[in-house]
Scaffold this motif. Structure first.
Motif, PDB file in Angstrom:
ATOM      1  N   ALA A  31       4.035 -11.919  -8.643  1.00  0.00           N
ATOM      2  CA  ALA A  31       4.685 -11.084  -7.633  1.00  0.00           C
ATOM      3  C   ALA A  31       3.649 -10.557  -6.644  1.00  0.00           C
ATOM      4  O   ALA A  31       2.525 -10.245  -7.028  1.00  0.00           O
ATOM      5  CB  ALA A  31       5.397  -9.916  -8.309  1.00  0.00           C
ATOM      6  N   PRO A  32       3.999 -10.449  -5.391  1.00  0.00           N
ATOM      7  CA  PRO A  32       3.066  -9.897  -4.417  1.00  0.00           C
ATOM      8  C   PRO A  32       2.834  -8.410  -4.693  1.00  0.00           C
ATOM      9  O   PRO A  32       3.712  -7.725  -5.218  1.00  0.00           O
ATOM     10  CB  PRO A  32       3.780 -10.094  -3.075  1.00  0.00           C
ATOM     11  CG  PRO A  32       5.223 -10.211  -3.420  1.00  0.00           C
ATOM     12  CD  PRO A  32       5.279 -10.813  -4.795  1.00  0.00           C
ATOM     13  N   ILE A  33       1.651  -7.961  -4.361  1.00  0.00           N
ATOM     14  CA  ILE A  33       1.319  -6.548  -4.556  1.00  0.00           C
ATOM     15  C   ILE A  33       2.038  -5.753  -3.480  1.00  0.00           C
ATOM     16  O   ILE A  33       2.041  -6.121  -2.314  1.00  0.00           O
ATOM     17  CB  ILE A  33      -0.200  -6.330  -4.474  1.00  0.00           C
ATOM     18  CG1 ILE A  33      -0.879  -7.042  -5.638  1.00  0.00           C
ATOM     19  CG2 ILE A  33      -0.541  -4.856  -4.469  1.00  0.00           C
ATOM     20  CD1 ILE A  33      -2.369  -6.986  -5.628  1.00  0.00           C
ATOM     21  N   GLY A  34       2.646  -4.650  -3.895  1.00  0.00           N
ATOM     22  CA  GLY A  34       3.355  -3.797  -2.954  1.00  0.00           C
ATOM     23  C   GLY A  34       2.385  -2.994  -2.103  1.00  0.00           C
ATOM     24  O   GLY A  34       1.214  -3.333  -1.958  1.00  0.00           O
ATOM     25  N   ASN A  35       2.868  -1.904  -1.581  1.00  0.00           N
ATOM     26  CA  ASN A  35       2.058  -1.007  -0.775  1.00  0.00           C
ATOM     27  C   ASN A  35       0.876  -0.521  -1.625  1.00  0.00           C
ATOM     28  O   ASN A  35       1.075   0.092  -2.660  1.00  0.00           O
ATOM     29  CB  ASN A  35       2.927   0.167  -0.324  1.00  0.00           C
ATOM     30  CG  ASN A  35       2.178   1.147   0.535  1.00  0.00           C
ATOM     31  OD1 ASN A  35       0.959   1.238   0.515  1.00  0.00           O
ATOM     32  ND2 ASN A  35       2.926   1.921   1.299  1.00  0.00           N
ATOM     33  N   PRO A  36      -0.372  -0.776  -1.200  1.00  0.00           N
ATOM     34  CA  PRO A  36      -1.529  -0.378  -1.993  1.00  0.00           C
ATOM     35  C   PRO A  36      -1.566   1.123  -2.305  1.00  0.00           C
ATOM     36  O   PRO A  36      -1.998   1.522  -3.373  1.00  0.00           O
ATOM     37  CB  PRO A  36      -2.726  -0.784  -1.132  1.00  0.00           C
ATOM     38  CG  PRO A  36      -2.201  -1.833  -0.222  1.00  0.00           C
ATOM     39  CD  PRO A  36      -0.752  -1.512  -0.004  1.00  0.00           C
ATOM     40  N   ARG A  37      -1.090   1.936  -1.385  1.00  0.00           N
ATOM     41  CA  ARG A  37      -1.081   3.383  -1.645  1.00  0.00           C
ATOM     42  C   ARG A  37      -0.117   3.733  -2.766  1.00  0.00           C
ATOM     43  O   ARG A  37      -0.408   4.561  -3.615  1.00  0.00           O
ATOM     44  CB  ARG A  37      -0.719   4.151  -0.376  1.00  0.00           C
ATOM     45  CG  ARG A  37      -1.817   4.083   0.656  1.00  0.00           C
ATOM     46  CD  ARG A  37      -1.475   4.880   1.893  1.00  0.00           C
ATOM     47  NE  ARG A  37      -2.547   4.742   2.862  1.00  0.00           N
ATOM     48  CZ  ARG A  37      -2.719   5.552   3.880  1.00  0.00           C
ATOM     49  NH1 ARG A  37      -1.881   6.542   4.091  1.00  0.00           N
ATOM     50  NH2 ARG A  37      -3.720   5.374   4.711  1.00  0.00           N
ATOM     51  N   GLU A  38       1.054   3.096  -2.786  1.00  0.00           N
ATOM     52  CA  GLU A  38       2.015   3.348  -3.861  1.00  0.00           C
ATOM     53  C   GLU A  38       1.457   2.890  -5.200  1.00  0.00           C
ATOM     54  O   GLU A  38       1.626   3.563  -6.210  1.00  0.00           O
ATOM     55  CB  GLU A  38       3.336   2.641  -3.575  1.00  0.00           C
ATOM     56  CG  GLU A  38       4.137   3.271  -2.451  1.00  0.00           C
ATOM     57  CD  GLU A  38       5.422   2.503  -2.165  1.00  0.00           C
ATOM     58  OE1 GLU A  38       5.886   1.745  -3.034  1.00  0.00           O
ATOM     59  OE2 GLU A  38       5.956   2.670  -1.059  1.00  0.00           O
ATOM     60  N   VAL A  39       0.790   1.739  -5.199  1.00  0.00           N
ATOM     61  CA  VAL A  39       0.180   1.231  -6.430  1.00  0.00           C
ATOM     62  C   VAL A  39      -0.876   2.221  -6.911  1.00  0.00           C
ATOM     63  O   VAL A  39      -0.935   2.567  -8.090  1.00  0.00           O
ATOM     64  CB  VAL A  39      -0.424  -0.169  -6.208  1.00  0.00           C
ATOM     65  CG1 VAL A  39      -1.216  -0.627  -7.425  1.00  0.00           C
ATOM     66  CG2 VAL A  39       0.672  -1.170  -5.873  1.00  0.00           C
ATOM     67  N   TRP A  40      -1.713   2.709  -6.004  1.00  0.00           N
ATOM     68  CA  TRP A  40      -2.755   3.670  -6.365  1.00  0.00           C
ATOM     69  C   TRP A  40      -2.125   4.938  -6.935  1.00  0.00           C
ATOM     70  O   TRP A  40      -2.578   5.448  -7.959  1.00  0.00           O
ATOM     71  CB  TRP A  40      -3.612   3.991  -5.136  1.00  0.00           C
ATOM     72  CG  TRP A  40      -4.861   4.753  -5.459  1.00  0.00           C
ATOM     73  CD1 TRP A  40      -6.075   4.231  -5.774  1.00  0.00           C
ATOM     74  CD2 TRP A  40      -5.020   6.182  -5.497  1.00  0.00           C
ATOM     75  NE1 TRP A  40      -6.972   5.237  -6.006  1.00  0.00           N
ATOM     76  CE2 TRP A  40      -6.356   6.447  -5.845  1.00  0.00           C
ATOM     77  CE3 TRP A  40      -4.160   7.252  -5.282  1.00  0.00           C
ATOM     78  CZ2 TRP A  40      -6.852   7.735  -5.974  1.00  0.00           C
ATOM     79  CZ3 TRP A  40      -4.649   8.546  -5.417  1.00  0.00           C
ATOM     80  CH2 TRP A  40      -5.988   8.773  -5.758  1.00  0.00           C
TER      81      TRP A  40
END
Length: 82
Positions: A31-40
């Motif tokens: 799966a593609p990585i979502g919004n990097p800020r949300e992941v963080w």
């Protein structure tokens, strides 16, 4: 002997093809990585050490913790402990 060798070669080819398909399927289903800020934000939480720990921290450690918590406040909406 000739028939056994051909069967062995066909099995090697089939195994190679099966392994290649599995390797490609693994890449295709990632799966593609979502919004990097949300992941963080999903993987971090505020650092709130006790007063005794804060008293023992170096200036560099305090600066790093404050920068980390500042990033969390900016990206994730973390609030200061009241």
């Amino acid at each position: 002997m000739g028939k056994a060798l051909i069967n062995h070669q066909l099995m090697c080819i089939l195994h190679t093809m099966a392994f290649g398909c599995l390797a490609l399927a693994g890449c295709a289903t990632t799966a593609p990585i979502g919004n990097p800020r949300e992941v963080w934000c999903d993987h971090n939480q505020p650092r709130r050490p006790s007063l005794a720990v804060v008293a023992a921290m170096t200036r560099a450690e305090l600066d790093e913790m404050n920068a980390f918590n500042g990033q969390g406040a900016k990206w994730c909406g973390w609030k200061a402990n009241a």
